[in-house]
Design a protein around this motif. Structure first.
Motif, mmCIF file in Angstrom:
data_model
loop_
_atom_site.group_PDB
_atom_site.id
_atom_site.type_symbol
_atom_site.label_atom_id
_atom_site.label_comp_id
_atom_site.label_asym_id
_atom_site.label_seq_id
_atom_site.Cartn_x
_atom_site.Cartn_y
_atom_site.Cartn_z
ATOM 1 N N TRP A 160 0.815 -1.225 0.000
ATOM 2 C CA TRP A 160 0.000 0.000 0.000
ATOM 3 C C TRP A 160 0.844 1.269 0.000
ATOM 4 O O TRP A 160 0.342 2.355 -0.263
ATOM 5 C CB TRP A 160 -0.985 -0.008 1.162
ATOM 6 C CG TRP A 160 -0.384 0.086 2.536
ATOM 7 C CD1 TRP A 160 0.189 -0.920 3.248
ATOM 8 C CD2 TRP A 160 -0.338 1.248 3.364
ATOM 9 N NE1 TRP A 160 0.599 -0.473 4.476
ATOM 10 C CE2 TRP A 160 0.290 0.858 4.582
ATOM 11 C CE3 TRP A 160 -0.764 2.570 3.221
ATOM 12 C CZ2 TRP A 160 0.501 1.747 5.637
ATOM 13 C CZ3 TRP A 160 -0.555 3.449 4.276
ATOM 14 C CH2 TRP A 160 0.063 3.037 5.462
ATOM 15 N N MET A 161 2.158 1.132 0.212
ATOM 16 C CA MET A 161 3.063 2.280 0.179
ATOM 17 C C MET A 161 4.056 2.209 -0.977
ATOM 18 O O MET A 161 4.891 3.097 -1.138
ATOM 19 C CB MET A 161 3.837 2.363 1.499
ATOM 20 C CG MET A 161 3.007 2.749 2.702
ATOM 21 S SD MET A 161 2.508 4.486 2.679
ATOM 22 C CE MET A 161 4.065 5.299 3.051
ATOM 23 N N ASN A 162 3.989 1.163 -1.768
ATOM 24 C CA ASN A 162 4.994 0.929 -2.799
ATOM 25 C C ASN A 162 5.069 2.018 -3.864
ATOM 26 O O ASN A 162 4.058 2.633 -4.222
ATOM 27 C CB ASN A 162 4.701 -0.394 -3.523
ATOM 28 C CG ASN A 162 5.556 -1.533 -3.019
ATOM 29 O OD1 ASN A 162 6.563 -1.325 -2.364
ATOM 30 N ND2 ASN A 162 5.142 -2.744 -3.331
ATOM 31 N N THR A 163 6.267 2.208 -4.387
ATOM 32 C CA THR A 163 6.462 2.901 -5.656
ATOM 33 C C THR A 163 6.589 1.825 -6.729
ATOM 34 O O THR A 163 7.461 0.953 -6.633
ATOM 35 C CB THR A 163 7.743 3.746 -5.630
ATOM 36 O OG1 THR A 163 7.604 4.779 -4.667
ATOM 37 C CG2 THR A 163 8.008 4.366 -6.998
ATOM 38 N N HIS A 164 5.730 1.870 -7.730
ATOM 39 C CA HIS A 164 5.802 0.860 -8.786
ATOM 40 C C HIS A 164 6.993 1.177 -9.687
ATOM 41 O O HIS A 164 7.200 2.331 -10.094
ATOM 42 C CB HIS A 164 4.513 0.841 -9.607
ATOM 43 C CG HIS A 164 4.374 -0.379 -10.461
ATOM 44 N ND1 HIS A 164 5.082 -0.546 -11.628
ATOM 45 C CD2 HIS A 164 3.630 -1.501 -10.298
ATOM 46 C CE1 HIS A 164 4.769 -1.713 -12.163
ATOM 47 N NE2 HIS A 164 3.897 -2.325 -11.373
ATOM 48 N N PRO A 165 7.813 0.181 -10.007
ATOM 49 C CA PRO A 165 9.010 0.459 -10.809
ATOM 50 C C PRO A 165 8.717 0.977 -12.208
ATOM 51 O O PRO A 165 9.611 1.533 -12.853
ATOM 52 C CB PRO A 165 9.728 -0.890 -10.862
ATOM 53 C CG PRO A 165 8.687 -1.912 -10.526
ATOM 54 C CD PRO A 165 7.726 -1.234 -9.598
ATOM 55 N N ASP A 166 7.470 0.812 -12.699
ATOM 56 C CA ASP A 166 7.136 1.282 -14.043
ATOM 57 C C ASP A 166 6.505 2.673 -14.055
ATOM 58 O O ASP A 166 6.052 3.131 -15.110
ATOM 59 C CB ASP A 166 6.180 0.289 -14.722
ATOM 60 C CG ASP A 166 6.838 -1.055 -14.992
ATOM 61 O OD1 ASP A 166 8.075 -1.090 -15.114
ATOM 62 O OD2 ASP A 166 6.111 -2.064 -15.072
ATOM 63 N N GLU A 167 6.473 3.336 -12.921
ATOM 64 C CA GLU A 167 5.908 4.692 -12.907
ATOM 65 C C GLU A 167 6.774 5.615 -13.773
ATOM 66 O O GLU A 167 8.010 5.565 -13.705
ATOM 67 C CB GLU A 167 5.821 5.223 -11.479
ATOM 68 C CG GLU A 167 4.778 4.498 -10.626
ATOM 69 C CD GLU A 167 4.654 5.087 -9.228
ATOM 70 O OE1 GLU A 167 4.811 6.317 -9.090
ATOM 71 O OE2 GLU A 167 4.388 4.312 -8.290
ATOM 72 N N PRO A 168 6.150 6.471 -14.587
ATOM 73 C CA PRO A 168 6.929 7.325 -15.500
ATOM 74 C C PRO A 168 7.954 8.205 -14.786
ATOM 75 O O PRO A 168 9.053 8.431 -15.315
ATOM 76 C CB PRO A 168 5.849 8.171 -16.192
ATOM 77 C CG PRO A 168 4.613 7.308 -16.137
ATOM 78 C CD PRO A 168 4.694 6.585 -14.825
#
Length: 282
Positions: A160-168
């Motif tokens: 719920w706190m993650n940064t997704h590695p595919d975020e621009p």
């Protein structure tokens, strides 16, 4: 050089309480840094400085930090407000509307960047910010550099706190620092936990918060099925100490609670200390 870090203060979570829980926790950490054995050369406060972005909370933050006998450098997180922040901290540089600036230290450079996007919980790093950071990295490719930011650009497993590695924004940031070997580390906050991770040829050091911490639960979460898992826990207020030497950056994490002493450096332990020190090259 000793660089202290505090983060995720969330001052003003209880806006009508002048003796709020988060202020007490902040003051507890500051006392440890000011009066303890590890007084830093500088202090970084890495975002979510206040909880609601209001002027009064920034005023109270400035009052709390005024006790520090060392320089304090700040960056913004997703709970912050640039306009209200600059009203109370007019000495912090603003560039093209963003809170981003360079701090030259002895043999080290700190580059503070702004990952705030109003209305968004996660990070942001637009083309204008990328152009600014690229220019700062290009102008000095020799001095060891640490980038200071609120949002870590890495997935850590707390869903719920993650940064997704595919975020621009992550891709743009990675592209901006690529090829810049002077970048020794990234210092971040946001996750309310002590975490260290390798990333794109450098190291990310994430500081736990002065406010309550996030529970360590790495199991999957379904947004549509509340499962009563702990999310925020009342672990002690915490901070980081980043020790910079010619060998690189070493990060320590500690709490501001009283620590129960089980042994002390007296005549009983003196032989051990002497033996350990004698084993080292002179």
């Amino acid at each position: 050089m000793l660089i202290a870090q505090i983060t995720d203060i969330h001052l003003g979570f209880e806006p009508d309480n002048p003796a709020e829980f988060n202020r007490k926790r902040l003051d507890q950490v500051l006392r440890h840094l000011i009066d303890g054995p590890n007084r830093p050369d500088v202090l970084l406060a890495t975002g979510d400085l206040v909880d609601r972005g209001d002027v009064d909370s920034y005023r109270r933050l400035a009052n709390a930090l005024s006790a520090c006998p060392f320089p304090v450098f700040l960056c913004l997180g997703n709970h912050d407000d640039r306009t209200h922040f600059t009203q109370q901290f007019p000495h912090i540089p603003v560039d093209d509307g963003f809170i981003q600036y360079v701090v030259p230290l002895d043999g080290l450079r700190l580059i503070v960047i702004d990952t705030l996007e109003p209305g968004r919980h996660g990070g942001a790093f637009c083309a204008a910010r990328a152009q600014w950071l690229s220019a700062r990295l290009q102008e000095d490719r020799d001095t060891p550099t640490i980038i200071v930011m609120h949002h870590p650009p890495v997935e850590v497993g707390i869903e719920w706190m993650n940064t997704h590695p595919d975020e621009p924004w992550v891709a743009r940031f990675a592209e901006t620092i690529a090829g810049h070997g002077q970048v020794q580390a990234l210092i971040c906050g946001h996750l309310h936990r002590a975490i260290v991770a390798p990333w794109k040829g450098t190291t990310i050091a994430i500081c736990p918060s002065t406010a309550p911490q996030v529970s360590l639960d790495l199991s999957p979460i379904d947004p549509d099925k509340p499962d009563n898992r702990p999310m925020i826990i009342a672990d002690p207020p915490a901070y980081a100490l980043h020790r910079w030497t010619r060998h690189g950056l070493v990060s320590h994490f500690d709490t501001a609670d009283e620590h129960v002493m089980l042994a002390k450096f007296d005549q009983n332990l003196q032989p051990l200390v002497r033996a350990l020190v004698s084993e080292r090259p002179t």
